[in-house]
Structures are given as C-alpha cells and as structure tokens.
Design an enzyme around this catalytic site. Structure first.
Site, PDB file in Angstrom:
ATOM      1  N   GLY A   1      -7.088  -4.412  -0.829  1.00 16.24           N
ATOM      2  CA  GLY A   1      -7.388  -4.819   0.542  1.00 16.24           C
ATOM      3  C   GLY A   1      -6.938  -6.216   0.914  1.00 16.24           C
ATOM      4  O   GLY A   1      -7.481  -6.811   1.847  1.00 16.24           O
TER       5      GLY A   1
ATOM      6  N   ASN B   1       2.370   0.893   9.720  1.00 17.79           N
ATOM      7  CA  ASN B   1       2.286   0.855   8.257  1.00 17.79           C
ATOM      8  C   ASN B   1       3.076  -0.348   7.751  1.00 17.79           C
ATOM      9  O   ASN B   1       4.058  -0.755   8.376  1.00 17.79           O
ATOM     10  CB  ASN B   1       2.880   2.138   7.665  1.00 17.79           C
ATOM     11  CG  ASN B   1       2.790   2.161   6.146  1.00 17.79           C
ATOM     12  OD1 ASN B   1       1.767   1.774   5.567  1.00 17.79           O
ATOM     13  ND2 ASN B   1       3.853   2.591   5.484  1.00 17.79           N
TER      14      ASN B   1
ATOM     15  N   HIS C   1       5.244  -1.646   4.401  1.00 19.90           N
ATOM     16  CA  HIS C   1       5.873  -1.155   3.175  1.00 19.90           C
ATOM     17  C   HIS C   1       6.507  -2.345   2.454  1.00 19.90           C
ATOM     18  O   HIS C   1       7.180  -3.164   3.082  1.00 19.90           O
ATOM     19  CB  HIS C   1       6.939  -0.111   3.527  1.00 19.90           C
ATOM     20  CG  HIS C   1       7.521   0.547   2.314  1.00 19.90           C
ATOM     21  ND1 HIS C   1       6.828   1.520   1.605  1.00 19.90           N
ATOM     22  CD2 HIS C   1       8.689   0.354   1.661  1.00 19.90           C
ATOM     23  CE1 HIS C   1       7.563   1.901   0.571  1.00 19.90           C
ATOM     24  NE2 HIS C   1       8.699   1.215   0.578  1.00 19.90           N
TER      25      HIS C   1
HETATM   26  C1  GAR Z   1       0.858  -3.645  -0.387  1.00 19.03           C
HETATM   27  O1  GAR Z   1       1.869  -4.257  -1.136  1.00 19.03           O
HETATM   28  C2  GAR Z   1       1.454  -2.649   0.590  1.00 19.03           C
HETATM   29  O2  GAR Z   1       2.692  -3.040   1.113  1.00 19.03           O
HETATM   30  C3  GAR Z   1       1.620  -1.450  -0.305  1.00 19.03           C
HETATM   31  O3  GAR Z   1       0.444  -1.427  -1.072  1.00 19.03           O
HETATM   32  C4  GAR Z   1      -0.015  -2.767  -1.275  1.00 19.03           C
HETATM   33  C5  GAR Z   1      -1.472  -2.825  -0.882  1.00 19.03           C
HETATM   34  O4  GAR Z   1      -2.028  -4.071  -1.201  1.00 19.03           O
HETATM   35  N1  GAR Z   1       1.819  -0.254   0.466  1.00 19.03           N
HETATM   36  C6  GAR Z   1       2.643   0.724   0.089  1.00 19.03           C
HETATM   37  O5  GAR Z   1       3.260   0.708  -0.958  1.00 19.03           O
HETATM   38  C7  GAR Z   1       2.744   1.892   1.076  1.00 19.03           C
HETATM   39  N2  GAR Z   1       3.885   2.707   0.766  1.00 19.03           N
HETATM   40  P1  GAR Z   1      -3.410  -4.536  -0.583  1.00 19.03           P
HETATM   41  O6  GAR Z   1      -4.430  -3.429  -0.866  1.00 19.03           O
HETATM   42  O7  GAR Z   1      -3.750  -5.774  -1.321  1.00 19.03           O
HETATM   43  O8  GAR Z   1      -3.224  -4.779   0.897  1.00 19.03           O
END
Ligand code: GAR
EC number: 2.1.2.2
Length: 214
Positions: free
Chosen positions: A18, A113, A115
């Site tokens: 998060g 979203n 990425h």
């Molecule tokens: C982030 O790096 C986001 O870009 C990635 O998951 C991580 C979540 O981190 N999302 C993806 O890979 C979607 N395809 P967080 O929970 O600390 O925000």
C-alpha cells in the site's frame, strides 16, 4: 467571489503493502490533491493497504471472488460498495486481480492503474511487482519507468495518461530497480490523479490529451 472547490470521491483497490495508497493520502493531506479516499478495497485480507486505511479511519473492505458463489454476486458487491459512496474515480494501486468487465463498463474511463514499467512493454498477465523488474533487467533495456493508464478490459492495455522514464543501471538488481521506480510512482500517481480530478484528462480513443494547465 468563492473559490471553485474541486473534489472527488475515490476508491482505491490494492493487494499489497500500500505504499502508493500512502502517497495518494499524503498528497491529499498536503492539499496537492483535492480528493477524498472514501473506501479501500483489497482481495487480500492481510494487505498493508487495508491496515493503512483502517489507521486513517477510511472504510477498508476485504472483497474476494472466493467469498461469493457466482461472478454476478461478486460484481454486484463491488458495484454496490462503489455506488453507495458515490465513487467517481477508481484507482488501482498494486491491485493484482482483474477488474470485472461490468465494473470497467460502469466506470468507463474512470479507472486508473499504475504499472512499474513503460507500457506497452513489460505488461500483460503475470507482469506485476518484481516480475516486471526481473523481465526488464533480463531484456537488457537501458530505460524503464512508470506508466499511469486508464483501465479497459485487457491487462495493462488502456489509454496512457502519464509516463516517466527511469534509467536502468548496469549493476541494478530487480530489487534496487524496483525501489527507484517506486519512488517515481509515488510522485507520478498523485499527479495523474490530480489531472483527472481537475478535468484535464481527455480520452480520444486510445489517446489521452492532457489539457493545458495555464
Ligand atoms: C507497485 O510497484 C505497482 O506499480 C505495482 O505493484 C506495486 C504495488 O506497491 N503494480 C503492478 O505491478 C500492476 N501490474 P504498493 O502496494 O506499495 O503500492
């Protein structure tokens, strides 16, 4: 004359720790983003994102397909939670499940979203989190980055709102790269959401034009 106050009710969907949710909440607290996070939804009951929401008094819901006996009930639950809070924008912040087509359709062009790479490279099913950075390093590219895009029915496919490049260094590991990219995510996502909230994001088919800010 009264200043025009723009604000928007946002739902954040997140599966993991998060940190992007935290960056969005910080931007709101600091007045950089005129929005309210009215609910955080996670498919993962032990996600950090739900904990963060609870600690800030934000409704935190664990909603997973496995709790329902049909797709219809699952979709109805998500939509009813969004509708009853007048959610105007859905923000995916590390959400690892596909958003059901009915939700995409009801919130057409109103789901964002983030990425951790420069789409359309290094996207699609299975390309999330550290897997993305591993694939980037293995491919030998010198530049990666962050993409914020509008969600459609395909993984990592909708119109691109903002991108920012990050250099891949010769001695990067997936972990060191992930850390540098994440820092940029925390700047870019609140900024993209601000542009959306202020009505500056205009979608024309696959192309997004950001309205001049002056
Ligand atoms: C982030 O790096 C986001 O870009 C990635 O998951 C991580 C979540 O981190 N999302 C993806 O890979 C979607 N395809 P967080 O929970 O600390 O925000």
């Amino acid at each position: 004359m009264k200043a025009l106050i723009i604000s928007m009710n946002i739902a954040v969907f997140a599966s993991g720790r998060g940190s992007n949710l935290m960056a969005i909440l910080k931007a709101i607290e600091e007045g950089r983003l005129k929005a309210r996070v009215v609910v955080v939804i996670s498919n993962n009951s032990s996600s950090g994102a739900l904990e963060i929401a609870r600690s800030k008094g934000i409704d935190a819901l664990h909603i997973s397909r496995s709790q329902f006996s049909s797709d219809r009930e699952y979709v109805d639950k998500i939509l009813s939670e969004l509708r009853k809070r007048n959610v105007e924008l859905v923000v995916l912040a590390g959400y690892m499940k596909k958003i059901p087509a009915e939700v995409v359709s009801e919130y057409r062009n109103r789901i964002l979203n983030i990425h951790p790479a420069l789409l359309p490279s290094f996207g699609g099913q299975g390309m999330y989190g550290i897997n993305v950075h591993k694939a980037v390093i293995e491919s030998g590219v010198k530049i990666t980055g962050v993409t914020v895009h509008i969600v459609d029915e395909e993984y990592d496919h909708g119109p691109i709102v903002l991108q920012k490049a990050v250099e891949v260094k010769d001695d990067d590991t997936p972990e060191t790269l992930a850390e540098r990219v994440l820092k940029v995510e925390h700047e870019v996502y609140p900024e993209a959401i601000r542009l959306f909230v202020e009505g500056k994001v205009n979608v024309f088919g696959r192309k997004v034009i950001i309205k001049n800010e002056n």
